[in-house]
Design an enzyme around this catalytic site. Structure first.
Site, PDB file in Angstrom:
ATOM      1  N   CYS A  59      51.558  46.846  43.248  1.00 49.07           N
ATOM      2  CA  CYS A  59      51.372  45.418  42.975  1.00 49.07           C
ATOM      3  C   CYS A  59      52.229  44.577  43.925  1.00 49.07           C
ATOM      4  O   CYS A  59      53.405  44.854  44.131  1.00 49.07           O
ATOM      5  CB  CYS A  59      51.752  45.108  41.531  1.00 49.07           C
ATOM      6  SG  CYS A  59      51.463  43.389  41.076  1.00 49.07           S
ATOM      7  N   CYS A  63      58.140  41.244  40.091  1.00 47.10           N
ATOM      8  CA  CYS A  63      58.723  41.244  38.742  1.00 47.10           C
ATOM      9  C   CYS A  63      59.833  42.310  38.662  1.00 47.10           C
ATOM     10  O   CYS A  63      59.564  43.505  38.838  1.00 47.10           O
ATOM     11  CB  CYS A  63      57.639  41.515  37.710  1.00 47.10           C
ATOM     12  SG  CYS A  63      56.165  40.486  37.960  1.00 47.10           S
ATOM     13  N   CYS A  66      59.519  45.627  36.683  1.00 47.22           N
ATOM     14  CA  CYS A  66      58.257  46.375  36.677  1.00 47.22           C
ATOM     15  C   CYS A  66      58.214  47.564  37.620  1.00 47.22           C
ATOM     16  O   CYS A  66      58.391  47.431  38.832  1.00 47.22           O
ATOM     17  CB  CYS A  66      57.099  45.441  36.984  1.00 47.22           C
ATOM     18  SG  CYS A  66      55.501  46.282  36.751  1.00 47.22           S
ATOM     19  N   CYS A 103      43.922  48.301  24.967  1.00 49.33           N
ATOM     20  CA  CYS A 103      44.411  47.326  25.939  1.00 49.33           C
ATOM     21  C   CYS A 103      44.417  47.931  27.337  1.00 49.33           C
ATOM     22  O   CYS A 103      45.045  48.971  27.556  1.00 49.33           O
ATOM     23  CB  CYS A 103      45.839  46.914  25.589  1.00 49.33           C
ATOM     24  SG  CYS A 103      46.031  46.459  23.858  1.00 49.33           S
ATOM     25  N   CYS A 135      41.418  44.317  24.790  1.00 51.14           N
ATOM     26  CA  CYS A 135      42.364  43.397  25.414  1.00 51.14           C
ATOM     27  C   CYS A 135      42.515  43.806  26.872  1.00 51.14           C
ATOM     28  O   CYS A 135      42.458  45.003  27.187  1.00 51.14           O
ATOM     29  CB  CYS A 135      43.715  43.476  24.698  1.00 51.14           C
ATOM     30  SG  CYS A 135      44.972  42.396  25.422  1.00 51.14           S
ATOM     31  N   CYS A 195      47.120  36.641  24.000  1.00 49.18           N
ATOM     32  CA  CYS A 195      48.221  37.568  23.712  1.00 49.18           C
ATOM     33  C   CYS A 195      49.320  37.204  24.699  1.00 49.18           C
ATOM     34  O   CYS A 195      49.166  37.381  25.909  1.00 49.18           O
ATOM     35  CB  CYS A 195      47.761  39.008  23.911  1.00 49.18           C
ATOM     36  SG  CYS A 195      49.112  40.208  23.734  1.00 49.18           S
ATOM     37  N   ARG A 267      53.986  41.879  17.791  1.00 52.34           N
ATOM     38  CA  ARG A 267      53.898  43.296  18.169  1.00 52.34           C
ATOM     39  C   ARG A 267      55.231  43.832  18.685  1.00 52.34           C
ATOM     40  O   ARG A 267      55.778  43.298  19.646  1.00 52.34           O
ATOM     41  CB  ARG A 267      52.802  43.481  19.228  1.00 52.34           C
ATOM     42  CG  ARG A 267      51.457  42.913  18.767  1.00 52.34           C
ATOM     43  CD  ARG A 267      50.318  43.253  19.703  1.00 52.34           C
ATOM     44  NE  ARG A 267      49.127  42.441  19.415  1.00 52.34           N
ATOM     45  CZ  ARG A 267      48.171  42.760  18.539  1.00 52.34           C
ATOM     46  NH1 ARG A 267      48.247  43.887  17.867  1.00 52.34           N
ATOM     47  NH2 ARG A 267      47.138  41.950  18.339  1.00 52.34           N
TER      48      ARG A 267
HETATM   49  N1  SAM Z   1      49.958  42.619  36.262  1.00 51.71           N
HETATM   50  C1  SAM Z   1      49.660  41.982  35.050  1.00 51.71           C
HETATM   51  C2  SAM Z   1      50.696  40.935  34.673  1.00 51.71           C
HETATM   52  O1  SAM Z   1      51.839  41.053  35.092  1.00 51.71           O
HETATM   53  O2  SAM Z   1      50.319  40.023  33.956  1.00 51.71           O
HETATM   54  C3  SAM Z   1      49.459  42.919  33.900  1.00 51.71           C
HETATM   55  C4  SAM Z   1      50.313  44.167  33.722  1.00 51.71           C
HETATM   56  S1  SAM Z   1      52.029  43.899  33.323  1.00 51.71           S
HETATM   57  C5  SAM Z   1      52.651  45.539  33.505  1.00 51.71           C
HETATM   58  C6  SAM Z   1      52.060  43.511  31.579  1.00 51.71           C
HETATM   59  C7  SAM Z   1      53.382  43.167  30.943  1.00 51.71           C
HETATM   60  O3  SAM Z   1      54.136  44.344  30.711  1.00 51.71           O
HETATM   61  C8  SAM Z   1      54.333  42.296  31.724  1.00 51.71           C
HETATM   62  O4  SAM Z   1      54.022  40.944  31.602  1.00 51.71           O
HETATM   63  C9  SAM Z   1      55.663  42.586  31.053  1.00 51.71           C
HETATM   64  O5  SAM Z   1      55.912  41.655  30.031  1.00 51.71           O
HETATM   65  C10 SAM Z   1      55.476  43.990  30.483  1.00 51.71           C
HETATM   66  N2  SAM Z   1      56.359  44.962  31.154  1.00 51.71           N
HETATM   67  C11 SAM Z   1      56.220  45.456  32.398  1.00 51.71           C
HETATM   68  N3  SAM Z   1      57.221  46.301  32.712  1.00 51.71           N
HETATM   69  C12 SAM Z   1      58.029  46.355  31.621  1.00 51.71           C
HETATM   70  C13 SAM Z   1      59.242  47.041  31.335  1.00 51.71           C
HETATM   71  N4  SAM Z   1      59.830  47.823  32.232  1.00 51.71           N
HETATM   72  N5  SAM Z   1      59.813  46.857  30.122  1.00 51.71           N
HETATM   73  C14 SAM Z   1      59.218  46.041  29.213  1.00 51.71           C
HETATM   74  N6  SAM Z   1      58.081  45.373  29.437  1.00 51.71           N
HETATM   75  C15 SAM Z   1      57.482  45.504  30.623  1.00 51.71           C
HETATM   76 FE1  SF4 Z   2      52.577  43.348  39.093  1.00 54.13          FE
HETATM   77 FE2  SF4 Z   2      54.137  44.526  37.321  1.00 54.13          FE
HETATM   78 FE3  SF4 Z   2      54.469  41.952  37.830  1.00 54.13          FE
HETATM   79 FE4  SF4 Z   2      52.261  42.784  36.504  1.00 54.13          FE
HETATM   80  S1  SF4 Z   2      54.366  42.897  35.775  1.00 54.13           S
HETATM   81  S2  SF4 Z   2      52.365  41.315  38.191  1.00 54.13           S
HETATM   82  S3  SF4 Z   2      51.948  44.790  37.489  1.00 54.13           S
HETATM   83  S4  SF4 Z   2      54.781  43.650  39.301  1.00 54.13           S
END
Ligand code: SAM
Ligand code: SF4
Ligand code: DTB
Length: 325
Positions: A59, A63, A66, A103, A135, A195, A267
């Site tokens: 990606c 973030c 992530c 989801c 979802c 959500c 949740r």
């Molecule tokens: N890329 C899309 C986005 O960011 O909207 C969808 C996938 S993203 C992995 C979905 C959510 O997972 C993120 O908004 C975040 O809140 C949560 N998430 C991701 N990594 C995480 C982590 N290491 N611990 C807790 N929550 C996490």
């Molecule tokens: Fe990409 Fe992860 Fe951020 Fe979603 S949360 S936009 S998968 S880097």
């Protein structure tokens, strides 16, 4: 305060009110959360949801939490979009294990246009045909994509605000809070339920949690689904060495969300592997009424189904049954 005050839906919550709820003595906080919970939900039932990463890794966003960001070396293997058949198989498996919501997550900055998006629409139709709620979380959407997802029968779109507007820039620099809110508006306008929640334990302070809750609880209507994630610290991400937070903060966060948005599903999402059975029990007492089940979230581990069955059994909590299609 009389009972109707305690449980009616409000969209004008102020920051001082949110702070005063979050910081209540725990017994009082739990009592108020329970009062709100039982006015809108069964207290002996949780919804089981299962996640599937339909497109993993690579990606472009940054973030900090992530494992799927291409900027960090986390060992997550990049994949292309799964086939429709793979998704149908996984959804069927999740349903047979008691999940009523499926989801699908994709590591995209924004949902693509063209054949990949068409395949996602097929996936949504297939999950709905199995009688489950569907979802998706695909990153940013435009108005037309939201409309198409709605037409395909999508139940909910997950798009988290993650934290306060003030702390946001410390976690993500490649998109803004306003970008997030814009996609949420398109989702709402298309008639898909929202959500939207966040993550705690990223180094934010309580003020940031109040501000996130304020952003959520002043939406009209409230997000129907509010995932509260505890950071899963993943090696290679900038937050890998973040100090673990006290699980009671998770309990306070959930209880406050339950009181502010009593009709919503709250949740207990990522991070359950670092919570004891007792801490999870407190989260249910605080008004959490859904968990993710199955041994994987998107890319990180989650409790095994058997362990969750034992936990729910000993608490006398049932998984919500599938309603007739
Ligand atoms: N890329 C899309 C986005 O960011 O909207 C969808 C996938 S993203 C992995 C979905 C959510 O997972 C993120 O908004 C975040 O809140 C949560 N998430 C991701 N990594 C995480 C982590 N290491 N611990 C807790 N929550 C996490
Ligand atoms: Fe990409 Fe992860 Fe951020 Fe979603 S949360 S936009 S998968 S880097
Ligand atoms: C949400 O708030 N939590 C889920 C779901 N929405 C998509 C995702 C948690 C992901 C945890 C990190 C991982 O497994 O990659």
């Amino acid at each position: 305060m009389n009972m109707s005050d305690a449980t009616s839906l409000r969209h004008d919550w102020t920051l001082p009110e949110i702070k005063s709820i979050y910081t209540l003595p725990l017994p009082e906080l739990i009592f108020r959360a329970q009062t709100a919970h039982r006015a809108y939900h069964k207290t002996d039932e949780v919804q089981s949801c299962t996640l599937l990463s339909i497109k993993t890794g690579g990606c472009p966003e940054d973030c900090a939490y992530c494992p799927q960001s291409a900027r960090y070396d986390t060992g997550v293997e990049r994949t292309s979009l799964l086939s429709l058949e793979e998704v149908i198989r996984a959804a069927g498996g999740a349903r047979s294990q008691g999940a009523t919501r499926f989801c699908m997550g994709a590591a995209w900055r924004n949902a693509p246009v063209g054949s990949e998006f068409d395949r996602v629409l097929e996936m949504v139709r297939a999950v709905r045909a199995l009688g489950m709620e569907a979802c998706c979380t695909l990153g940013m959407l435009d108005e037309e994509q939201a409309r198409q997802l709605s037409e395909a029968g999508l139940t909910a779109y997950n798009h988290n605000l993650d934290t306060s507007p003030e702390f946001y820039g410390r976690i993500i620099t490649t998109r803004t809070y306003a970008d997030r809110l814009e996609t949420l508006r398109y989702v709402r306008r298309a008639g898909i339920t929202v959500c939207c929640g966040g993550i705690i334990g990223m180094g934010e302070g309580r003020e940031d949690r109040y501000r996130l809750l304020e952003q959520l609880a002043t939406q009209r209507p409230h997000p129907e689904s509010v995932p509260i994630n505890l950071l899963v610290r993943v090696e290679g991400t900038p937050l890998a060495d973040e100090r673990p937070i006290d699980p009671i903060e998770m309990v306070r966060m959930i209880a406050t969300a339950r009181i502010l948005m009593p009709a919503s599903m709250v949740r207990l999402s990522a991070g359950r592997l670092s919570l004891s059975d007792e801490a999870q029990a407190l989260c249910f007492l605080a008004g959490a009424n859904s968990i993710f089940t199955g041994d994987k979230l998107l890319t990180t581990p989650n409790p095994e189904m058997d362990r969750d069955r034992v936990l729910l059994d000993k608490l006398g909590i049932r998984m919500r049954q599938q309603t007739a299609v």
